[in-house]
Design a protein around this motif. Structure first.
Motif, short mmCIF file in Angstrom:
data_model
loop_
_atom_site.label_atom_id
_atom_site.label_comp_id
_atom_site.label_asym_id
_atom_site.label_seq_id
_atom_site.Cartn_x
_atom_site.Cartn_y
_atom_site.Cartn_z
N MET A 195 11.23 3.19 0.13
CA MET A 195 12.17 3.17 1.26
C MET A 195 13.47 2.47 0.90
O MET A 195 13.46 1.44 0.24
N VAL A 196 14.56 3.06 1.33
CA VAL A 196 15.88 2.44 1.18
C VAL A 196 16.32 2.02 2.57
O VAL A 196 16.49 2.85 3.45
N PHE A 197 16.49 0.73 2.80
CA PHE A 197 16.70 0.23 4.14
C PHE A 197 18.14 0.33 4.58
O PHE A 197 19.04 0.32 3.77
N GLN A 198 18.32 0.37 5.90
CA GLN A 198 19.67 0.40 6.45
C GLN A 198 20.38 -0.89 6.15
O GLN A 198 21.53 -0.90 5.74
N HIS A 199 19.67 -2.00 6.41
CA HIS A 199 20.25 -3.30 6.04
C HIS A 199 19.53 -3.72 4.78
O HIS A 199 18.41 -4.17 4.82
N PHE A 200 20.19 -3.57 3.67
CA PHE A 200 19.54 -3.60 2.37
C PHE A 200 18.60 -4.78 2.18
O PHE A 200 18.91 -5.89 2.55
N ALA A 201 17.45 -4.50 1.57
CA ALA A 201 16.50 -5.56 1.28
C ALA A 201 16.78 -6.08 -0.11
O ALA A 201 15.97 -5.95 -1.03
N LEU A 202 17.97 -6.65 -0.30
CA LEU A 202 18.37 -7.14 -1.61
C LEU A 202 18.43 -8.65 -1.62
O LEU A 202 18.48 -9.29 -0.57
N ARG A 240 0.83 -1.20 0.00
CA ARG A 240 0.00 0.00 0.00
C ARG A 240 0.87 1.26 0.00
O ARG A 240 0.57 2.23 -0.70
N ALA A 241 1.93 1.23 0.78
CA ALA A 241 2.82 2.39 0.83
C ALA A 241 3.39 2.68 -0.54
O ALA A 241 3.44 3.83 -0.99
N ARG A 242 3.81 1.61 -1.23
CA ARG A 242 4.38 1.82 -2.57
C ARG A 242 3.34 2.37 -3.52
O ARG A 242 3.62 3.23 -4.33
N ALA A 244 9.19 -6.65 2.61
CA ALA A 244 9.37 -5.20 2.60
C ALA A 244 9.04 -4.61 1.24
O ALA A 244 8.65 -3.45 1.14
N LEU A 245 9.19 -5.39 0.17
CA LEU A 245 8.83 -4.91 -1.15
C LEU A 245 7.36 -5.07 -1.43
O LEU A 245 6.87 -4.71 -2.49
N GLY A 246 6.64 -5.65 -0.48
CA GLY A 246 5.19 -5.73 -0.65
C GLY A 246 4.67 -7.06 -1.18
O GLY A 246 3.49 -7.16 -1.48
N TYR A 247 5.51 -8.08 -1.29
CA TYR A 247 5.01 -9.36 -1.79
C TYR A 247 4.39 -10.19 -0.67
O TYR A 247 4.89 -10.18 0.44
N PRO A 248 3.30 -10.93 -0.97
CA PRO A 248 2.65 -11.73 0.07
C PRO A 248 3.42 -13.02 0.31
O PRO A 248 3.14 -14.06 -0.29
N VAL A 249 4.40 -12.95 1.18
CA VAL A 249 5.32 -14.08 1.37
C VAL A 249 4.59 -15.34 1.79
O VAL A 249 4.80 -16.42 1.25
N ARG A 250 3.68 -15.20 2.77
CA ARG A 250 3.00 -16.41 3.26
C ARG A 250 2.15 -17.05 2.18
O ARG A 250 2.17 -18.26 2.00
N GLY A 251 1.42 -16.22 1.44
CA GLY A 251 0.58 -16.76 0.39
C GLY A 251 1.40 -17.50 -0.65
O GLY A 251 1.04 -18.59 -1.09
N ILE A 252 2.52 -16.91 -1.03
CA ILE A 252 3.38 -17.55 -2.02
C ILE A 252 3.91 -18.88 -1.50
O ILE A 252 3.93 -19.90 -2.21
N ARG A 253 4.31 -18.90 -0.22
CA ARG A 253 4.83 -20.15 0.34
C ARG A 253 3.76 -21.21 0.43
O ARG A 253 4.01 -22.39 0.19
N PHE A 254 2.54 -20.81 0.78
CA PHE A 254 1.43 -21.76 0.83
C PHE A 254 1.23 -22.40 -0.53
O PHE A 254 1.08 -23.62 -0.65
N ALA A 255 1.22 -21.55 -1.55
CA ALA A 255 1.00 -22.07 -2.90
C ALA A 255 2.12 -23.03 -3.29
O ALA A 255 1.87 -24.09 -3.85
N ALA A 256 3.36 -22.65 -2.95
CA ALA A 256 4.49 -23.51 -3.28
C ALA A 256 4.38 -24.85 -2.56
O ALA A 256 4.64 -25.91 -3.13
N LEU A 257 3.98 -24.81 -1.28
CA LEU A 257 3.82 -26.05 -0.52
C LEU A 257 2.72 -26.92 -1.11
O LEU A 257 2.88 -28.14 -1.22
N ALA A 258 1.61 -26.29 -1.48
CA ALA A 258 0.50 -27.06 -2.03
C ALA A 258 0.92 -27.77 -3.32
O ALA A 258 0.60 -28.94 -3.54
N PHE A 259 1.68 -27.04 -4.15
CA PHE A 259 2.17 -27.65 -5.38
C PHE A 259 3.07 -28.84 -5.06
O PHE A 259 2.96 -29.92 -5.65
N GLY A 260 3.96 -28.63 -4.08
CA GLY A 260 4.86 -29.72 -3.68
C GLY A 260 4.09 -30.92 -3.18
O GLY A 260 4.41 -32.07 -3.49
N GLY A 261 3.03 -30.65 -2.42
CA GLY A 261 2.21 -31.74 -1.91
C GLY A 261 1.49 -32.48 -3.03
O GLY A 261 1.41 -33.71 -3.04
#
Lengths: 500, 363, 306
Positions: A83-90, A75-77, C178-195
Motif C-alpha cells: 500500500m502507498v498511503f495518502q499521507h506517506f508512511a515515511l 500479514r497483508a504484505r 503500517a509497515l507491519g512492525y510490532p510497535v508495542r513489543g519493540i517499545r516494551f523491549a526498549a523500556l525494559a532495557f532502559g529499566g
C-alpha cells in the motif's frame, strides 16, 4: 479467470456509523481499478480492511480464490498486498535507503541498494539513496513510498489518493509507472475523487457512496457529469451566480518575506491586493507557503508593519485581536485545535474570537450565549446546544459553526483556508453561499483552496502560490485548468509579479 | 511478536463524564485495598491497619483539626499546580518554591522581637509569597528566554533550594543558643500564625486556603486570564489564533503557583513548626502534584484530594507510633494512589471491546 | 599528579551510574517513549541491590537484583503507558514518586548499615602502569562494562537492522505499524532495557560507589541522566562525554576542598544541579535543532486500535 482479490459482503461499523456496508468487489490481475467516492464514502476504510489495518465486522476476503484473513499489515504484505498511503508512511530523519530497507525485512541490509537501483530503472523512479527524506520534495517522497512498496514484489498495489499532493506533470509520470506495473501483471487499485484522472488512467471504476458500492463502470465510457452523479447521488447543487464591480482596496500585501522554521514556511517578497466586494482565490499544492501566508495575514506571525495594510493602515506588526478590531477575520484550515478548542463547549469557542465578550478581564457569559445561539440558528448547526463540546460535532457542522462565528461578526476582510475540506455536500453549499453573501455585502475575501472547482465557483480573480512565490493575478474567466496546473508547478510567465 | 489480546481499548466518542469523577474514588478504594494487602504482607491484621490509618485520625475533634492543618499546604500548592497543569506548564518544583517561601517568610519572622506588632503576620505571608514567586520566576525566565524544559529546571531547583536551606540553618540563620543543631531560633509568638480553634494547632492558614480556593474557582470559570490559560493548555494553536499571549500565561501561572507554594512554606514554618529546620516539608510540594491530579485539576476536587492526602500523612504517622510500621508507608500510599488514578483514568477516554475472532460469512 | 590521578579516577567512578542510566534512556527514548521515572527505578534498585549483597555477600547477585527490579518497574510503566495509554509524563512522575516512597519504605530497617569497603580489581597488567594505571585501569568491572555498553549501544543503533527498526519506531510509530512492525513489543523491549540499565546504575550506587543505603541516595542522578540524554541528542558517544563531564562536576566539591578552597559544602553540592540548568538553557535555545535531532514521536501516545 480467477480474480486476484475478491471482497465479498465486507461490512465495517465505527460505532453507529456504517463505514462499509456489504461491499462486494473483485480485482483482476493486471487491471487498474479506480475506487471513486466523496470524502467519507468509505473508500479508505475498505482499503484499511484489505491492508489489515482494520478488521471487518462481516464479509470475506479471498486471494486467487483462497479465502484468507488479513489480521495485520504484516500479514497483508506476506500475502503480496502493498500500500502507498495518502499521507506517506515515511521516516523523515532517515535516508531513502533506510526507508526502503525498512519496507523490505526479507532483504539483508547490504542487498537493498542493488534491488532499489533495479526497480528504479524499470519503473522510472529516480532517487538518490543517501538523501534524507526530510529534504525531498513531495513527488520524490511518493517515489520512495512506491519503491518501498515494490520491494516486496506485490501482486496487488493499492494507492490512496496518490495525486492529491502532485502537480499535473508529476501526475503524468506517476500514471506511466502505474501503466507499466499493470502491464507486468500487478493489480493496481487506485482511490480517488478526481474524475478526470480516473477517466485517464483506470480501466474499471467502482463507485462508493455512504459506505456502499453503488456501481461498477468503465470510466472511459462515462462522462465526468455521469460519474459525478453516481458519486453524489444527484446532480451537484448549483452555486448562486454573481456580478458586481469591486470597490476600494481593502487588503494590501507588499514585500512580505518570511523565513519560518521550515523551508515550506518561506515566503519571498509577496505582493497582492484585494478589493471590497471581490473574492481572490489562491490555488496551490499544499506545502508551498500557504500556512505561512495565512499566519501572516491573520496576525499569528508578525511581519514589518507595512507588509500588510488594512484600508491603508499598516497592521503587519499587530496581533490577531488588533486585526479583528480593524475588521479582518480568519478561518483556519484545521477546525479542531486551531479554529476551535475540541474539549471546550461551543459557548467557550465563541469567546475565542469574540473580543467583545469580555470586559475588564471578566467573561460576559450571557452575551456569549446570545452570540452562540444566533450562530447555531443562522447556520443550521446540528448540535445539542451551546454547551456541547466542539469535538462532538461532525466536520461539516463544526465548519458551519466556525464560518458562522466569523461571518456573523460582519468582517470587512475575511481570510479563509480550505473552506469546505472534509465537509459534507450540504454544508459545503451553505458555506460557499455564505461567502458569496458576504461578498455581496462588500467584504473583501481571500480563499486558499486545493479544490480547483471550488476556486472557479467562488472566485473573481485567481493566483497561484508555489515555493513561496506568487504568480500573476488573473480573472477566473481568463485561465483554464491546464494552464492553472502548469502555474501550480511554478511555471508561470517569468518577470511578472502579482500586482493587481 | 504481537500479542493479540481478546480485549482492545477503543476510543470513546465522548469522554465519560461519570467516570471523570468516579475515577478518583475508584483509585482511592483500590489504594486502600492495596494498602490492606500491604499490611497483611507485613504481618499486621489488615482491618486493624486500615482502622489506624483511616478511622483513628478522624475520631476526635483534634483529629479533624490536625487533618485540616496538614491539608493547608497541600491545598495551597495544589491550587497553584492546577493553574500550571491546566496551562500545560509542568511545574514539578513546587517543593522548591515552598522552601524558598519558608526561607524568606521565616527570615522576616526572625526579625521580630517581643515588642513587634501583630502586623508582622501579613508581612511574613507577603514575604513568603514573594520568595516562592521569585523562585518560580527562575523557571519561568529559563523557559521564556531559553525554551528550557520546565520539568527538569524546576526539579533541579528543588535540590538547590534544599541545599540552600541547609546551608542557611547551618550557618547564617542558626540559633546561637541552639547547641550547634542546624535550626533557627524559635520564632517569637507574635510572629506565629494566629490559631483559629482554641486548643488545637489549626491556624489562619486553613481559612485562607479555602478563601483562595474560591478565588481560584472564580478565576478558572469566569475570568479572561483563566480562559486564556485553559485554551493555551488545551490547544496552543487556537490560543495563537485568538491572539492570547502564551508568554503572559506562562509567567502568570508560574508566579501564582510559586507565590501559593511560598505562602504554604511560610505558613508551615511560622505555624506548626515554629522555626526553620532543614526538613521543613515532608514532600508537600510533590504530594501536591498527586493532589492536583486526584482533584481533576478543579479547585473543589483539590480540597477533597488534599484532605485525603492529609489523611495518608497522619495515618502514616499513627501507623508508625502505634503499629511500629515504617513511616515511609505514606510515600508508598501516595505513589499507589497516583498509579491507580492513572489506570482508572484510561477508561474516561477509552472503553474495552471484545476483539472479533470469528468472522461471520456473508449470507 | 596525585590530584590528577584522583580527579580522573573519581570522575570515571562518578560518571558510571550516570552513563549506565543514560544509555538505557537513549534506547527507550529512541523508541519514542519518555520514562521520567528513572530516579524512582534507581532508588528501588539501589535498596534491593544493597539488601541482596548484605544478605548473600554476592555482588553479582546484587547487580542482577538491581537490573531485574529496574526492568520490572519499567515493564509496569510500559503496561500503563502502552497498554492502558496513560499519559507518559504523568506516569513517569508517578513512578518516580512511588519509587522514592517504596525504596524509603523497604530501606527503613537498613538505614545506616554499610557494606565492607573493597579494593577493586581493575584490569590486570594495565593497572600497573604508573599514573595511568591508578587513574584509568583500577576500577570496578562495571566501569568498563559501562564503556563497553556505550560502544554496543552505538553499534546496535547505527549498524544493525534492529537499531534501524528502533529508530523508525521512534520517528513514526504509525508508519512502522503500517509497515507491519510490532510497535508495542519493540517499545516494551526498549523500556525494559532502559529499566535494567537504571537498575544497574542504582545497584552500583549502593554497593560500590558509596556502599550503604540512605533514603533518596540517588540525589537526582536519574533526572540528570534524563537531561543528559537531551544534551547529547540521543547519541551514545556524546552521552559518554556528558556523563563523565557531569561526574566530574559532582566530584568538584571534594577536589576544591582538597585544594583548600573554602566554600560551604552545601553550596558546592549545588554544582551538578546548577550545571544541569545552565546546559539545559544553552541547549534549548534553538528549538528547531532539538526537534531535528529528537525522535519525532517522543512522548506522544500511539494506539494501534484507533
Amino acid at each position: 479467470m480467477t480474480p486476484r482479490l475478491a471482497l465479498t459482503g465486507i461490512t465495517k461499523h465505527y460505532g453507529d456509523v456504517a463505514a462499509n456496508e456489504d461491499v462486494t468487489l473483485a480485482v483482476m490481475p493486471g487491471e487498474i481499478l479506480a475506487v471513486l467516492g466523496e470524502n467519507g464514502a468509505g473508500k479508505s476504510t475498505l482499503m484499511k480492511v484489505v491492508y489489515g489495518v482494520a478488521q471487518p465486522d462481516a464479509g470475506t476476503i479471498a486471494i486467487d480464490g483462497v479465502q484468507i484473513e488479513i489480521t495485520s499489515p504484516a500479514r497483508a504484505r506476506a500475502l503480496g498486498i502493498a500500500m502507498v498511503f495518502q499521507h506517506f508512511a515515511l521516516f523523515d530523519s532517515l535516508t531513502v535507503a533506510e526507508n526502503i530497507a525498512l519496507g523490505a525485512p526479507e532483504h539483508p541490509l547490504s542487498k537493498v541498494d542493488e534491488r532499489v537501483r533495479e526497480l528504479s530503472r524499470r519503473y522510472g523512479l529516480e532517487l538518490h539513496p543517501e538523501r534524507t527524506v526530510h529534504d525531498l520534495s513531495v513527488g520524490e517522497r511518493q517515489r520512495v513510498e512506491i519503491l518501498r512498496a515494490l520491494m516486496s514484489n506485490p501482486r496487488i498495489l493499492i494507492l490512496d489518493e496518490p495525486t492529491s499532493v502532485l502537480t499535473p506533470q508529476a501526475v503524468d509520470r506517476l500514471f506511466e509507472t502505474l501503466r507499466q506495473l499493470a502491464a507486468d501483471g500487478v493489480s493496481v487499485v487506485f482511490i480517488s475523487h478526481k474524475l478526470d484522472e480516473i477517466r485517464r488512467l483506470a480501466t474499471r471504476c467502482a463507485v462508493m457512496r455512504a459506505g456502499r458500492l453503488v456501481a461498477t463502470v468503465d470510466p472511459r465510457g462515462e462522462s465526468e457529469a455521469a460519474l459525478a452523479r453516481l458519486m453524489l447521488g444527484a446532480d451537484p447543487p448549483a452555486i448562486a451566480a454573481h456580478d458586481s464591480p469591486p470597490g476600494a482596496v481593502a487588503l494590501e500585501v507588499a514585500g512580505l518575506t518570511v523565513h519560518g522554521p521550515e523551508r515550506r514556511h518561506w515566503l519571498h517578497d509577496l505582493a497582492f491586493s484585494v478589493r471590497c466586494g471581490e473574492i481572490l482565490g489562491i490555488a496551490g499544492v499544499s506545502g508551498n507557503g500557504q500556512s505561512a501566508l495565512m499566519a501572516s495575514l491573520a496576525g499569528e506571525w508578525k511581519a514589518r508593519p507595512d507588509a500588510v495594510r488594512l484600508f491603508g493602515e499598516p497592521v503587519g506588526h499587530l496581533g490577531p485581536a488588533a486585526r479583528r478590531a480593524r475588521g479582518l477575520r480568519y478561518i483556519p484550515e484545521q477546525r479542531l485545535g486551531h479554529g476551535a478548542v475540541p474539549e471546550l463547549s461551543l459557548l467557550d469557542n465563541v469567546v475565542l474570537t469574540g473580543d467583545a465578550l469580555h470586559r475588564h478581564g471578566v467573561l460576559q457569559r450571557e452575551e456569549a450565549t446570545r452570540v452562540a445561539v444566533s450562530v447555531i440558528r443562522a447556520f443550521d448547526v446540528r448540535t445539542e446546544g451551546v454547551g456541547a463540546r466542539a469535538a462532538s460535532l461532525s466536520g461539516g457542522n463544526l465548519q458551519r459553526f466556525i464560518v458562522g462565528r466569523e461571518t456573523l461578526a460582519e468582517p470587512r476582510v475575511l481570510v479563509v483556508d480550505q473552506p469546505t475540506w472534509g465537509v459534507d455536500v450540504g454544508a459545503a453549499v451553505a458555506i460557499r453561499n455564505a461567502l458569496i453573501g458576504l461578498r455581496g455585502r462588500g467584504c473583501a475575501i481571500v480563499v486558499v483552496s486545493e479544490e480547483i472547482d471550488e476556486l472557479y465557483q467562488l472566485c473573481d480573480r485567481l493566483m497561484v502560490i508555489a515555493k513561496g512565490r506568487l504568480s500573476p493575478v488573473v480573472s477566473a474567466h481568463d485561465i483554464g485548468v491546464d494552464e492553472l496546473g502548469r502555474w501550480m508547478a511554478g511555471l508561470w510567465p517569468a518577470g511578472e509579479e502579482a500586482r493587481a | 511478536m504481537s500479542l493479540a489480546l481478546p480485549l482492545a481499548l477503543v476510543p470513546r466518542a465522548q469522554p465519560s463524564r461519570a467516570l471523570t469523577w468516579l475515577s478518583p474514588v475508584a483509585a482511592a478504594v483500590l489504594t486502600l485495598g492495596a494498602g490492606a494487602l500491604l499490611f497483611a504482607l507485613m504481618g499486621q491484621d489488615p482491618l486493624q491497619g486500615l482502622r489506624v490509618f483511616l478511622v483513628e485520625p478522624l475520631a476526635t475533634q483534634r483529629g479533624w483539626s490536625e487533618l485540616a492543618l496538614k491539608a493547608t499546604p497541600l491545598i495551597l500548592c495544589a491550587l497553584g499546580l492546577t493553574l500550571c497543569f491546566r496551562a500545560n506548564v509542568w511545574n514539578i518544583g513546587a517543593e522548591g518554591q515552598l522552601i524558598a517561601g519558608a526561607i524568606v517568610g521565616g527570615s522576616v519572622a526572625l526579625l521580630a522581637t517581643s515588642a513587634t506588632s501583630r502586623a508582622i503576620v501579613p508581612a511574613i505571608l507577603l514575604a513568603a509569597a514573594l520568595g516562592g514567586a521569585a523562585w518560580a520566576a527562575i523557571t519561568a525566565w529559563l523557559r521564556d528566554r531559553f525554551n528550557a524544559n520546565e520539568i527538569l529546571v524546576s526539579l533541579m531547583l528543588v535540590y538547590v533550594a534544599q541545599l540552600l536551606l541547609s546551608w542557611l540553618v547551618h550557618g547564617a540563620l542558626r540559633d546561637p543558643q541552639g547547641f550547634g543543631f542546624p535550626q533557627s531560633k524559635l520564632f517569637e509568638s507574635v510572629a506565629r500564625m494566629p490559631i483559629v480553634i482554641a486548643g488545637t494547632r489549626l491556624h489562619i492558614g486553613f481559612p485562607l486556603a479555602l478563601a483562595i480556593t474560591a478565588a481560584a474557582w472564580w478565576l478558572l470559570a469566569r475570568s479572561l486570564i483563566g480562559f486564556q490559560l485553559k485554551v493555551t493548555g488545551l490547544a496552543p494553536l487556537a490560543a495563537s489564533y485568538a491572539g492570547f499571549s502564551s508568554r503572559r500565561v506562562l509567567w502568570f501561572v508560574l508566579l501564582s503557583s510559586g507565590a501559593l507554594a511560598g505562602v504554604a512554606g511560610g505558613l508551615e514554618a511560622t505555624g506548626p513548626v515554629g522555626q526553620l529546620t532543614p526538613t521543613i516539608s515532608p514532600g508537600y510540594g510533590f504530594a501536591a502534584i498527586i493532589v492536583a491530579f486526584v482533584g481533576r485539576l478543579h479547585p473543589l476536587g483539590v480540597v477533597a484530594g488534599s484532605l485525603l492526602m492529609a489523611l495518608f500523612y497522619i495515618g502514616g504517622e499513627l501507623a508508625q507510633s502505634r503499629l511500629g510500621l515504617p513511616s515511609a508507608l505514606t510515600g508508598v500510599y501516595q505513589g499507589l494512589l497516583l498509579f491507580f488514578l492513572l489506570m482508572c483514568d484510561t477508561f474516561i477516554a477509552y472503553r474495552l471491546q471484545w476483539r472479533r475472532t470469528a468472522r461471520a460469512t456473508a449470507a | 599528579m596525585e590530584s590528577f590521578v584522583a580527579l580522573v579516577a573519581t570522575t570515571m567512578n562518578a560518571g558510571t551510574p550516570l552513563l549506565l542510566a543514560a544509555l538505557g534512556i537513549v534506547i527507550s527514548e529512541r523508541s519514542g517513549v519518555v520514562n521520567l521515572g528513572i530516579e524512582g527505578m534507581m532508588l528501588v534498585a539501589a535498596v534491593l541491590g544493597f539488601t541482596v549483597v548484605h544478605w548473600t555477600g554476592s555482588y553479582g547477585l546484587g547487580f542482577v537484583a538491581g537490573a531485574l527490579a529496574g526492568a520490572a518497574l519499567a515493564i509496569l510503566f510500559g503496561a500503563m503507558t502502552l497498554g492502558l495509554l496513560t499519559n507518559q509524563f504523568a506516569t513517569g512522575l508517578a513512578l518516580a514518586l512511588f519509587g522514592a516512597g517504596l525504596s524509603a519504605f523497604i530501606g527503613q530497617p537498613l538505614q545506616g548499615l554499610t557494606l565492607p569497603a573493597r579494593a577493586h580489581d581493575g584490569i590486570p597488567l594495565l593497572r600497573d602502569i604508573p599514573v595511568l594505571g591508578p587513574a584509568l585501569f583500577s576500577h570496578h568491572w562495571l566501569v568498563y562494562g559501562a564503556l563497553a555498553l556505550a560502544g554496543a549501544v552505538a553499534w546496535f543503533l547505527f549498524r544493525t537492522r534492529g537499531g534501524l527498526v528502533l529508530r523508525a519506531v521512534g520517528e513514526s510509530p504509525e508508519s512502522a505499524h503500517a509497515l507491519g512492525y510490532p510497535v508495542r513489543g519493540i517499545r516494551f523491549a526498549a523500556l525494559a532495557f532502559g529499566g535494567a540499565c537504571a537498575g544497574l546504575a542504582g545497584a552500583y550506587l549502593s554497593t560500590v560507589y558509596t556502599p550503604l543505603w540512605s533514603e533518596g541516595m540517588a540525589a537526582g542522578r536519574g533526572w540528570i541522566a534524563l537531561a543528559l540524554v537531551t544534551f547529547a541528542t540521543w547519541r551514545p558517544g556524546r552521552v559518554l562525554l556528558g556523563a563523565y563531564l557531569f561526574g566530574g562536576v559532582t566530584m568538584l566539591q571534594f577536589h576544591l576542598q582538597g585544594l583548600g578552597i573554602e566554600v560551604a559544602t552545601q553550596l558546592l553540592a549545588m554544582t551538578p544541579y546548577l550545571a544541569t540548568i545552565v546546559v539545559l538553557a544553552l541547549i534549548s535555545r534553538n528549538p528547531r535543532w532539538i526537534r531535528l535531532n529528537m525522535p519525532a514521536s517522543l512522548g506522544k501516545p500511539f494506539n494501534p486500535n484507533a
